[in-house]
Design a protein around this motif. Structure first.
Motif, short mmCIF file in Angstrom:
data_model
loop_
_atom_site.label_atom_id
_atom_site.label_comp_id
_atom_site.label_asym_id
_atom_site.label_seq_id
_atom_site.Cartn_x
_atom_site.Cartn_y
_atom_site.Cartn_z
N ILE A 21 -7.40 6.71 -9.79
CA ILE A 21 -5.94 6.86 -9.67
C ILE A 21 -5.39 7.68 -10.84
CG2 ILE A 21 -3.73 5.62 -9.69
CD1 ILE A 21 -5.39 3.21 -8.41
N VAL A 22 -5.80 7.29 -12.05
CA VAL A 22 -5.29 7.96 -13.25
C VAL A 22 -5.74 9.42 -13.29
CG1 VAL A 22 -5.33 7.98 -15.78
CG2 VAL A 22 -5.07 5.83 -14.56
N LYS A 23 -6.97 9.66 -12.88
CA LYS A 23 -7.49 11.03 -12.84
C LYS A 23 -6.60 11.92 -11.98
CE LYS A 23 -12.35 11.92 -13.55
NZ LYS A 23 -13.65 11.53 -13.01
N GLY B 175 0.82 -1.21 0.00
CA GLY B 175 0.00 0.00 0.00
C GLY B 175 0.85 1.26 0.00
N GLU B 176 1.87 1.28 0.88
CA GLU B 176 2.72 2.47 0.98
C GLU B 176 3.55 2.68 -0.28
OE1 GLU B 176 2.86 4.91 3.11
OE2 GLU B 176 1.37 4.04 4.46
N LEU B 177 4.16 1.60 -0.78
CA LEU B 177 5.04 1.75 -1.94
C LEU B 177 4.25 2.09 -3.21
CD1 LEU B 177 7.70 -1.11 -1.53
CD2 LEU B 177 7.87 1.29 -0.89
N GLU B 178 3.10 1.45 -3.37
CA GLU B 178 2.28 1.77 -4.55
C GLU B 178 1.77 3.21 -4.44
OE1 GLU B 178 1.09 -0.23 -7.21
OE2 GLU B 178 1.38 -2.29 -6.55
N GLY B 179 1.39 3.60 -3.22
CA GLY B 179 0.93 4.97 -2.99
C GLY B 179 2.03 5.97 -3.34
N GLN C 102 -3.58 8.66 -2.14
CA GLN C 102 -4.75 8.19 -1.40
C GLN C 102 -5.57 7.20 -2.24
OE1 GLN C 102 -4.91 8.96 1.87
NE2 GLN C 102 -6.36 7.25 1.82
N ALA C 103 -5.75 7.52 -3.52
CA ALA C 103 -6.56 6.65 -4.39
C ALA C 103 -5.91 5.28 -4.52
CB ALA C 103 -6.73 7.30 -5.76
N LEU C 104 -4.60 5.27 -4.64
CA LEU C 104 -3.93 3.98 -4.79
C LEU C 104 -3.91 3.20 -3.48
CD1 LEU C 104 -2.72 1.82 -6.31
CD2 LEU C 104 -1.01 3.34 -7.16
N ARG C 105 -3.71 3.93 -2.35
CA ARG C 105 -3.79 3.27 -1.04
C ARG C 105 -5.16 2.63 -0.84
NH1 ARG C 105 -1.17 4.75 3.68
NH2 ARG C 105 -2.78 3.42 4.56
N ASP C 106 -6.21 3.38 -1.17
CA ASP C 106 -7.58 2.87 -1.02
C ASP C 106 -7.79 1.62 -1.89
OD1 ASP C 106 -8.08 4.95 0.66
OD2 ASP C 106 -9.27 6.13 -0.76
N HIS C 107 -7.26 1.68 -3.09
CA HIS C 107 -7.39 0.55 -4.03
C HIS C 107 -6.74 -0.71 -3.46
CE1 HIS C 107 -7.36 -1.73 -7.70
NE2 HIS C 107 -6.06 -1.57 -7.93
N ILE C 108 -5.54 -0.57 -2.91
CA ILE C 108 -4.83 -1.72 -2.34
C ILE C 108 -5.56 -2.22 -1.10
CG2 ILE C 108 -2.64 -2.54 -1.35
CD1 ILE C 108 -2.54 -1.93 -4.38
N SER C 109 -6.10 -1.28 -0.34
CA SER C 109 -6.84 -1.66 0.87
C SER C 109 -8.09 -2.47 0.50
CB SER C 109 -7.20 -0.39 1.65
OG SER C 109 -8.23 -0.64 2.55
N GLU C 110 -8.80 -2.05 -0.55
CA GLU C 110 -9.96 -2.81 -1.02
C GLU C 110 -9.56 -4.22 -1.47
OE1 GLU C 110 -13.12 -2.27 -0.92
OE2 GLU C 110 -12.88 -0.29 -0.01
N ALA C 111 -8.42 -4.29 -2.18
CA ALA C 111 -7.94 -5.59 -2.65
C ALA C 111 -7.63 -6.49 -1.46
CB ALA C 111 -6.69 -5.41 -3.52
N TYR C 112 -7.08 -5.91 -0.41
CA TYR C 112 -6.74 -6.67 0.80
C TYR C 112 -8.00 -7.18 1.50
CZ TYR C 112 -4.57 -7.75 5.32
OH TYR C 112 -4.16 -8.38 6.47
N ALA D 157 -4.18 14.99 -13.06
CA ALA D 157 -4.36 16.32 -12.49
C ALA D 157 -3.09 16.80 -11.79
CB ALA D 157 -5.53 16.31 -11.51
N GLY D 158 -2.09 15.93 -11.70
CA GLY D 158 -0.85 16.29 -11.02
C GLY D 158 -1.04 16.43 -9.51
N ASP D 159 -2.10 15.79 -8.99
CA ASP D 159 -2.41 15.88 -7.56
C ASP D 159 -1.81 14.68 -6.83
OD1 ASP D 159 -3.52 15.99 -5.04
OD2 ASP D 159 -5.51 16.64 -5.75
N GLY D 160 -0.61 14.86 -6.30
CA GLY D 160 0.13 13.78 -5.65
C GLY D 160 -0.60 13.18 -4.46
N ASP D 161 -1.17 14.05 -3.60
CA ASP D 161 -1.87 13.55 -2.41
C ASP D 161 -3.06 12.67 -2.80
OD1 ASP D 161 -0.12 14.85 -0.78
OD2 ASP D 161 -1.43 16.58 -0.41
N ALA D 162 -3.84 13.15 -3.77
CA ALA D 162 -5.03 12.40 -4.19
C ALA D 162 -4.62 11.08 -4.85
CB ALA D 162 -5.87 13.23 -5.16
N ALA D 163 -3.53 11.11 -5.63
CA ALA D 163 -3.07 9.90 -6.31
C ALA D 163 -2.62 8.87 -5.27
CB ALA D 163 -1.94 10.23 -7.28
#
Ligand SMILES: [Zn+2]
Length: 217
Positions: A178-180, A84-88, A192-202, A184-190
């Protein structure tokens, strides 16, 4: 004709790929002579490859035989924390460094993946491709290396969480978010979106495992 040196180099990759695609599943015994025959490689490179895989904890000893390792419950949770952290982090860096061309590749991949949504195996491979593209878009080679290690350990999971019902569609929606954010160049949102994605997968994986335990009882 195959270059014998080339095939020696490939013994490791061949076995790793077979584990990754679940030709050999956690708990399966790997026998040197069988592997040599299956891959048409002589036994010495097979032996070296097995040693290397054992050092990397992808194989484990059961008496005198080598078996494909499996992850226990705590290792699974440890792996997902790191993932989660590394993908984020990769998503955060991609938001900063991805080129327009790299973002276009992400968009194109997503479009192709829509057609695969009902095929869990194909979706699982597509998911891999998608995440790899984000890793590369981070433009950080050390991070890419660490993520390769994490994904190699993911091969020790017996199932893919995408196989769970409905997870294919959710996966695509989460990828879109994630791609959105990267676009948008929004690092924080990217991140968070990827963390959430990995969390859902878990969460999906835990549910799958709970069901497997139920079925076994
Ligand atoms: Zn994904």
């Amino acid at each position: 004709m195959q270059d014998p040196r080339g095939s020696q180099k490939d013994a490791y990759a061949l076995i790793l790929e077979a584990i990754d695609s679940h030709v050999y599943k956690p708990g399966d015994r790997l026998v040197e002579s069988e592997l040599a025959e299956r891959f048409g490689v002589s036994r010495t490179p097979i032996r070296e490859a097995l040693q290397r895989l054992e050092t990397q904890s992808l194989l484990t000893r059961d008496g005198r035989s080598l078996i494909v390792a499996s992850l226990d419950h705590s290792q699974l949770s440890e792996l997902y924390v790191v993932r989660g952290e590394l993908e984020g982090l990769a998503a955060r860096l991609a938001a900063r460094h991805a080129t327009p061309e790299e973002i276009k590749v992400l968009r194109d991949l997503m479009k192709e993946d829509e057609k695969l949504v009902d095929d869990p195996k194909a979706m699982s491979r597509a998911n891999r491709r998608f995440h790899k593209q984000i890793h590369l878009a981070s433009h950080n080679r050390f991070l890419v290396q660490q993520l390769d290690l994490v994904h190699r350990s993911m091969a020790l999971l017996a199932t893919t969480s995408i196989a769970a019902e409905g997870r294919g569609h959710e996966t695509l929606q989460e990828h879109e978010a994630i791609v959105k954010a990267i676009e948008a160049g929004d690092g924080d949102a990217a991140y968070q979106a990827l963390r959430d994605h990995i969390s859902e997968a878990y969460v999906t994986r835990l549910k799958l495992d709970a069901r497997a335990v139920e079925a076994a009882e």
